[in-house]
Design a protein around this motif. Structure first.
Motif, short mmCIF file in Angstrom:
data_model
loop_
_atom_site.label_atom_id
_atom_site.label_comp_id
_atom_site.label_asym_id
_atom_site.label_seq_id
_atom_site.Cartn_x
_atom_site.Cartn_y
_atom_site.Cartn_z
N THR A 195 0.85 -1.18 0.00
CA THR A 195 0.00 0.00 0.00
C THR A 195 0.90 1.25 0.00
O THR A 195 2.12 1.15 -0.13
CB THR A 195 -0.91 0.02 1.23
OG1 THR A 195 -0.12 0.29 2.41
CG2 THR A 195 -1.65 -1.31 1.41
N LYS A 196 0.27 2.40 0.16
CA LYS A 196 1.02 3.66 0.21
C LYS A 196 1.77 3.85 1.53
O LYS A 196 2.61 4.75 1.65
CB LYS A 196 0.06 4.84 0.00
CG LYS A 196 -0.30 5.11 -1.45
CD LYS A 196 0.86 5.69 -2.21
CE LYS A 196 0.47 6.14 -3.60
NZ LYS A 196 1.60 6.75 -4.34
N TRP A 197 1.47 3.00 2.52
CA TRP A 197 2.16 3.14 3.81
C TRP A 197 3.59 2.62 3.70
O TRP A 197 3.84 1.58 3.10
CB TRP A 197 1.41 2.36 4.90
CG TRP A 197 0.07 2.93 5.23
CD1 TRP A 197 -1.14 2.42 4.91
CD2 TRP A 197 -0.19 4.13 5.96
NE1 TRP A 197 -2.16 3.22 5.38
CE2 TRP A 197 -1.60 4.28 6.03
CE3 TRP A 197 0.62 5.11 6.54
CZ2 TRP A 197 -2.20 5.36 6.66
CZ3 TRP A 197 0.02 6.18 7.19
CH2 TRP A 197 -1.38 6.30 7.24
N LYS A 226 -5.25 8.46 6.69
CA LYS A 226 -4.61 8.12 5.42
C LYS A 226 -3.15 8.53 5.50
O LYS A 226 -2.75 9.31 6.39
CB LYS A 226 -5.30 8.86 4.26
CG LYS A 226 -5.15 10.37 4.35
CD LYS A 226 -5.78 11.08 3.16
CE LYS A 226 -5.56 12.60 3.26
NZ LYS A 226 -6.13 13.32 2.10
N GLN A 240 -5.80 3.75 -4.41
CA GLN A 240 -4.84 3.73 -3.30
C GLN A 240 -5.54 3.74 -1.94
O GLN A 240 -5.14 3.01 -1.03
CB GLN A 240 -3.88 4.91 -3.42
CG GLN A 240 -2.99 4.86 -4.64
CD GLN A 240 -2.11 3.63 -4.68
OE1 GLN A 240 -1.75 3.07 -3.64
NE2 GLN A 240 -1.77 3.19 -5.88
N LYS A 243 -6.85 0.55 -0.38
CA LYS A 243 -5.91 -0.32 0.34
C LYS A 243 -5.32 0.34 1.57
O LYS A 243 -4.95 -0.33 2.54
CB LYS A 243 -4.77 -0.76 -0.61
CG LYS A 243 -5.21 -1.58 -1.78
CD LYS A 243 -4.02 -2.10 -2.58
CE LYS A 243 -3.21 -0.98 -3.20
NZ LYS A 243 -2.05 -1.50 -3.97
N ALA A 244 -5.21 1.68 1.54
CA ALA A 244 -4.48 2.38 2.60
C ALA A 244 -5.38 2.93 3.71
O ALA A 244 -4.86 3.43 4.72
CB ALA A 244 -3.68 3.53 1.99
N SER A 273 -6.22 -1.76 9.44
CA SER A 273 -6.86 -1.51 8.14
C SER A 273 -8.36 -1.35 8.32
O SER A 273 -8.99 -2.07 9.10
CB SER A 273 -6.57 -2.66 7.18
OG SER A 273 -7.36 -2.55 6.01
N ASP A 337 4.84 -0.98 6.28
CA ASP A 337 3.54 -1.26 5.66
C ASP A 337 2.76 -2.23 6.53
O ASP A 337 3.25 -2.70 7.57
CB ASP A 337 3.74 -1.84 4.25
CG ASP A 337 2.54 -1.62 3.33
OD1 ASP A 337 1.45 -1.27 3.84
OD2 ASP A 337 2.68 -1.81 2.11
#
Length: 350
Positions: A195-197, A226, A240, A243-244, A273, A337
């Motif tokens: 993900t973006k994390w 986020k 994105q 998922k994030a 999540s 992540d």
């Protein structure tokens, strides 16, 4: 000569043509019986029958070629290629070729079957009186005999050209459905696992769009968050955030049952999540006293004080946890992540 060749044989027993005409004059809605059977040219001329056979085989062969063209279209045309075709104008070359070839393949099979039935199969009409659902032995024997006669009249065994081309067309058409699986999209590769994390990502409040400090999260509260830098104006924002999306909850450390959850938290602030592990619905209901979160779609329930394990509902595994800490500026940040892929299970998931 069959009974259909002599219309008087279709009249009720003991009734001649004159009596039948008189009966029709009295009752014009009476059953007139079957008309005289008229032979087709294919019944009388074997050369005409051969021509019909070649037409049917041509249609079945055309279906096979169209199916091959359907599959070849996937290789030849790129999804974004636009061409001008009169009178349709500018259209997708891939979509146009797929529709044209698949339509031609299915039409040719249908047209071949209809032409075969109308020109070569028996067209003699058979009349059976209605009977009870439970058939006697003689009726069952007659049905079997009629079926065998129908199979014989279909000339499937004798007209090998038709039979072989039909089997070829029917065998190839299903391949179109296999090729269509490409339209499910590109292979996910590693996209479902990340993900973006990442380490150092600042946690931002979804509502205020401001970075979160530990003192902003009070015990018993639920905050949606986020990663910093992910904005709604981004072209891939929806992909994105699906998922994030994150839930931030503060639980008294002594009430956290899972040791790893406690190690991955900061002063009782845990991050999980927001995406349900059943079918991917966003979780939005939080029970402050029990520390349970509930998915509104199918009522899957997770215990956030015990590793977000599933305690009710169809979800198959716990919610992924995000390890968090505080940066030098005092803001909550991710230390990596998620520990597991977000969302529902999939085939390659461990």
């Amino acid at each position: 000569m069959s009974s259909q060749d002599n219309p008087e044989e279709n009249l009720p027993a003991g009734q001649g043509a004159e009596e039948h005409s008189a009966e029709l004059a009295k009752n014009p809605f009476a059953d007139p019986g079957l008309p005289p059977h008229e032979h087709r040219i294919q019944d009388l001329d074997e050369r005409a029958a051969k021509r019909s056979e070649r037409v049917v085989a041509f249609l079945f062969t055309l279906s096979m070629l169209a199916t091959a063209g359907f599959i070849a279209s996937y290789v030849i045309f790129k999804p974004g290629k636009i061409v001008y075709i009169w009178p349709f104008g500018h259209v997708s070359a891939l979509n146009f070729s797929l529709g044209l070839t698949l339509g031609l393949a299915l039409f040719s099979i249908g047209a071949g079957a209809v032409h075969w039935a109308r020109t070569l199969m028996s067209d003699v009409e058979l009349v059976d009186e209605r009977h009870d659902i439970e058939a006697d032995a003689d009726t069952k024997a007659k049905v079997i005999a009629d079926f065998k006669q129908g199979a014989k009249d279909s000339v499937l065994g004798r007209r090998k050209l038709i039979r072989n081309s039909m089997f070829g067309a029917l065998a190839l058409v299903p391949l179109s459905g296999v090729v269509l699986l490409r339209d499910l999209g590109p292979l996910p590769e590693k996209k479902l696992r990340s993900t973006k994390w990442k380490k150092g990502s600042v946690i931002v409040n979804m509502n205020t769009n401001e970075p979160l400090r530990p003192e902003d999260v009070i015990t018993g509260s639920l905050t949606f968050a986020k990663p910093e830098g992910l904005e709604e104006t981004d072209h891939d924002f929806q992909n994105q955030i699906a998922k994030a999306a994150l839930m931030i909850i503060r639980i008294a450390p002594e009430n956290i049952k899972d040791k790893r959850e406690l190690d991955w938290s900061h002063q009782g602030i845990v991050a999980y999540s927001k995406i349900c592990t059943h079918v991917g619905c966003p979780i939005s209901l939080y029970e402050q006293q029990t520390h349970h979160v509930l998915c509104p779609c199918h009522q899957s329930t997770f215990d956030l004080s015990d590793g977000a394990r599933v305690i009710f509902g169809p979800a198959g595994h716990p919610l992924p946890q995000l390890r968090i800490g505080v940066n030098d500026e005092g803001y909550l940040e991710a230390l990596g992540d998620f520990d597991q892929p977000v969302g529902p299970a999939f085939w390659e998931r461990g």
